[in-house]
Design a protein around this motif. Sequence first.
Motif, mmCIF file in Angstrom:
data_model
loop_
_atom_site.group_PDB
_atom_site.id
_atom_site.type_symbol
_atom_site.label_atom_id
_atom_site.label_comp_id
_atom_site.label_asym_id
_atom_site.label_seq_id
_atom_site.Cartn_x
_atom_site.Cartn_y
_atom_site.Cartn_z
ATOM 1 N N VAL A 1 0.859 -1.183 0.000
ATOM 2 C CA VAL A 1 0.000 0.000 0.000
ATOM 3 C C VAL A 1 0.892 1.228 0.000
ATOM 4 C CG1 VAL A 1 -2.013 -1.053 1.098
ATOM 5 C CG2 VAL A 1 -0.268 0.006 2.517
ATOM 6 N N PHE A 2 0.385 2.255 -0.569
ATOM 7 C CA PHE A 2 1.072 3.529 -0.720
ATOM 8 C C PHE A 2 0.440 4.473 0.307
ATOM 9 C CE2 PHE A 2 1.343 7.641 -3.023
ATOM 10 C CZ PHE A 2 2.673 7.643 -3.409
ATOM 11 N N VAL A 3 1.233 5.016 1.201
ATOM 12 C CA VAL A 3 0.707 5.872 2.267
ATOM 13 C C VAL A 3 1.079 7.323 1.955
ATOM 14 C CG1 VAL A 3 0.656 6.330 4.742
ATOM 15 C CG2 VAL A 3 0.962 3.976 3.909
ATOM 16 N N ARG A 4 0.029 8.113 1.806
ATOM 17 C CA ARG A 4 0.201 9.537 1.481
ATOM 18 C C ARG A 4 -0.591 10.349 2.500
ATOM 19 N NH1 ARG A 4 -2.394 9.896 -3.423
ATOM 20 N NH2 ARG A 4 -3.911 11.444 -2.817
ATOM 21 N N ASN A 5 0.120 11.191 3.239
ATOM 22 C CA ASN A 5 -0.506 12.035 4.266
ATOM 23 C C ASN A 5 -1.336 11.209 5.251
ATOM 24 O OD1 ASN A 5 0.563 14.546 3.431
ATOM 25 N ND2 ASN A 5 -0.926 14.607 1.760
ATOM 26 N N GLY A 6 -0.807 10.046 5.634
ATOM 27 C CA GLY A 6 -1.450 9.208 6.630
ATOM 28 C C GLY A 6 -2.573 8.324 6.124
ATOM 29 N N LYS A 7 -2.910 8.414 4.857
ATOM 30 C CA LYS A 7 -3.987 7.610 4.291
ATOM 31 C C LYS A 7 -3.405 6.586 3.320
ATOM 32 C CE LYS A 7 -8.399 7.815 1.929
ATOM 33 N NZ LYS A 7 -9.279 8.538 1.057
ATOM 34 N N SER A 8 -3.931 5.360 3.375
ATOM 35 C CA SER A 8 -3.442 4.283 2.509
ATOM 36 C C SER A 8 -4.173 4.270 1.170
ATOM 37 C CB SER A 8 -3.645 2.924 3.193
ATOM 38 O OG SER A 8 -2.875 2.853 4.357
ATOM 39 N N TYR A 9 -3.398 4.002 0.122
ATOM 40 C CA TYR A 9 -3.925 3.915 -1.240
ATOM 41 C C TYR A 9 -3.393 2.648 -1.894
ATOM 42 C CZ TYR A 9 -5.016 8.858 -0.606
ATOM 43 O OH TYR A 9 -5.507 10.047 -0.129
ATOM 44 N N THR A 10 -4.145 2.124 -2.847
ATOM 45 C CA THR A 10 -3.654 0.987 -3.622
ATOM 46 C C THR A 10 -2.504 1.451 -4.509
ATOM 47 O OG1 THR A 10 -5.078 1.352 -5.555
ATOM 48 C CG2 THR A 10 -5.998 0.023 -3.727
ATOM 49 N N THR A 11 -1.762 0.486 -5.000
ATOM 50 C CA THR A 11 -0.656 0.848 -5.879
ATOM 51 C C THR A 11 -1.153 1.447 -7.196
ATOM 52 O OG1 THR A 11 -0.516 -1.462 -6.610
ATOM 53 C CG2 THR A 11 0.987 -0.754 -4.859
ATOM 54 N N LEU A 12 -2.324 1.030 -7.659
ATOM 55 C CA LEU A 12 -2.873 1.646 -8.880
ATOM 56 C C LEU A 12 -3.248 3.104 -8.626
ATOM 57 C CD1 LEU A 12 -5.016 -1.258 -10.390
ATOM 58 C CD2 LEU A 12 -2.753 -0.452 -11.098
ATOM 59 N N GLU A 13 -3.782 3.389 -7.445
ATOM 60 C CA GLU A 13 -4.072 4.783 -7.090
ATOM 61 C C GLU A 13 -2.772 5.582 -6.967
ATOM 62 O OE1 GLU A 13 -8.171 4.474 -4.490
ATOM 63 O OE2 GLU A 13 -6.318 3.705 -3.579
ATOM 64 N N ALA A 14 -1.720 4.929 -6.483
ATOM 65 C CA ALA A 14 -0.420 5.595 -6.385
ATOM 66 C C ALA A 14 0.097 5.965 -7.774
ATOM 67 C CB ALA A 14 0.580 4.688 -5.670
ATOM 68 N N VAL A 15 -0.037 5.038 -8.719
ATOM 69 C CA VAL A 15 0.398 5.311 -10.091
ATOM 70 C C VAL A 15 -0.371 6.508 -10.661
ATOM 71 C CG1 VAL A 15 0.367 4.428 -12.465
ATOM 72 C CG2 VAL A 15 1.225 2.989 -10.605
ATOM 73 N N GLU A 16 -1.671 6.519 -10.470
ATOM 74 C CA GLU A 16 -2.477 7.642 -10.974
ATOM 75 C C GLU A 16 -2.014 8.961 -10.366
ATOM 76 O OE1 GLU A 16 -6.520 6.597 -10.072
ATOM 77 O OE2 GLU A 16 -6.598 5.071 -11.634
ATOM 78 N N HIS A 17 -1.733 8.954 -9.084
ATOM 79 C CA HIS A 17 -1.277 10.174 -8.406
ATOM 80 C C HIS A 17 0.090 10.622 -8.950
ATOM 81 C CE1 HIS A 17 -0.951 13.123 -5.207
ATOM 82 N NE2 HIS A 17 0.258 12.662 -4.945
ATOM 83 N N MET A 18 0.997 9.669 -9.145
ATOM 84 C CA MET A 18 2.317 10.002 -9.681
ATOM 85 C C MET A 18 2.219 10.544 -11.107
ATOM 86 S SD MET A 18 4.900 7.138 -8.098
ATOM 87 C CE MET A 18 3.988 5.726 -8.670
ATOM 88 N N GLN A 19 1.283 10.015 -11.894
ATOM 89 C CA GLN A 19 1.102 10.513 -13.260
ATOM 90 C C GLN A 19 0.649 11.971 -13.253
ATOM 91 O OE1 GLN A 19 -1.549 7.389 -14.582
ATOM 92 N NE2 GLN A 19 0.093 6.377 -15.726
ATOM 93 N N VAL A 20 -0.241 12.301 -12.338
ATOM 94 C CA VAL A 20 -0.690 13.694 -12.226
ATOM 95 C C VAL A 20 0.488 14.584 -11.853
ATOM 96 C CG1 VAL A 20 -2.118 15.278 -10.859
ATOM 97 C CG2 VAL A 20 -3.089 13.129 -11.697
ATOM 98 N N LYS A 21 1.265 14.145 -10.865
ATOM 99 C CA LYS A 21 2.414 14.947 -10.435
ATOM 100 C C LYS A 21 3.479 15.035 -11.530
ATOM 101 C CE LYS A 21 3.750 15.355 -6.228
ATOM 102 N NZ LYS A 21 4.273 15.124 -4.869
ATOM 103 N N GLN A 22 3.665 13.954 -12.283
ATOM 104 C CA GLN A 22 4.619 13.995 -13.389
ATOM 105 C C GLN A 22 4.201 15.062 -14.398
ATOM 106 O OE1 GLN A 22 4.833 10.527 -15.905
ATOM 107 N NE2 GLN A 22 6.694 11.238 -16.914
ATOM 108 N N GLY A 23 2.922 15.128 -14.701
ATOM 109 C CA GLY A 23 2.436 16.148 -15.619
ATOM 110 C C GLY A 23 2.689 17.543 -15.085
ATOM 111 N N TYR A 24 2.459 17.722 -13.809
ATOM 112 C CA TYR A 24 2.657 19.030 -13.189
ATOM 113 C C TYR A 24 4.127 19.441 -13.194
ATOM 114 C CZ TYR A 24 2.465 22.758 -9.726
ATOM 115 O OH TYR A 24 2.591 23.966 -9.092
ATOM 116 N N PHE A 25 5.021 18.493 -12.937
ATOM 117 C CA PHE A 25 6.452 18.796 -12.849
ATOM 118 C C PHE A 25 7.229 18.432 -14.117
ATOM 119 C CE2 PHE A 25 5.431 18.386 -8.259
ATOM 120 C CZ PHE A 25 5.900 19.622 -7.835
ATOM 121 N N SER A 26 6.557 18.216 -15.212
ATOM 122 C CA SER A 26 7.198 17.689 -16.422
ATOM 123 C C SER A 26 8.416 18.494 -16.880
ATOM 124 C CB SER A 26 6.186 17.574 -17.556
ATOM 125 O OG SER A 26 5.684 18.847 -17.900
#
Length: 119
Positions: free
Chosen positions: A43-68
């Motif tokens: 599980v991927f823990v972000r700000n104290g909340k657990s997320y699935t690895t697929l949710e983690a990938v989606e979050h990283m994709q958003v951040k990658q776009g922002y910081f491209s």
Amino acid sequence: MKRHSSLLSLFILALSSWSTSAASLDKEIEYLYQYVAEATECVFVRNGKSYTTLEAVEHMQVKQGYFSKRIKSAEDFIKFSATKSTTSGKAYLIQCEGQEIVESADWLSSALMSYRLAQ
């Protein structure tokens, strides 16, 4: 004329080097996405909340776009897209079954190193 030909050769060499680097960067980032997505026992823990690895990938994709524009290497990708919350500053964590909790930056850096050694 000879100088023009030399400049053209340098430009072509630089362009081919850049596209090879860009292709290599894309492959490494794609590998990291796949590595995270396939770690279904984690599980991927972000700000104290657990997320699935697929949710983690989606979050990283958003951040990658922002910081491209700032991402020039796979290490930059990890730093800007998968290390910490830009809101709270808290480190992202990975909790895999039967293992200690680790910071995502360390976990992904280790995966990247293994990938590079296997190439």
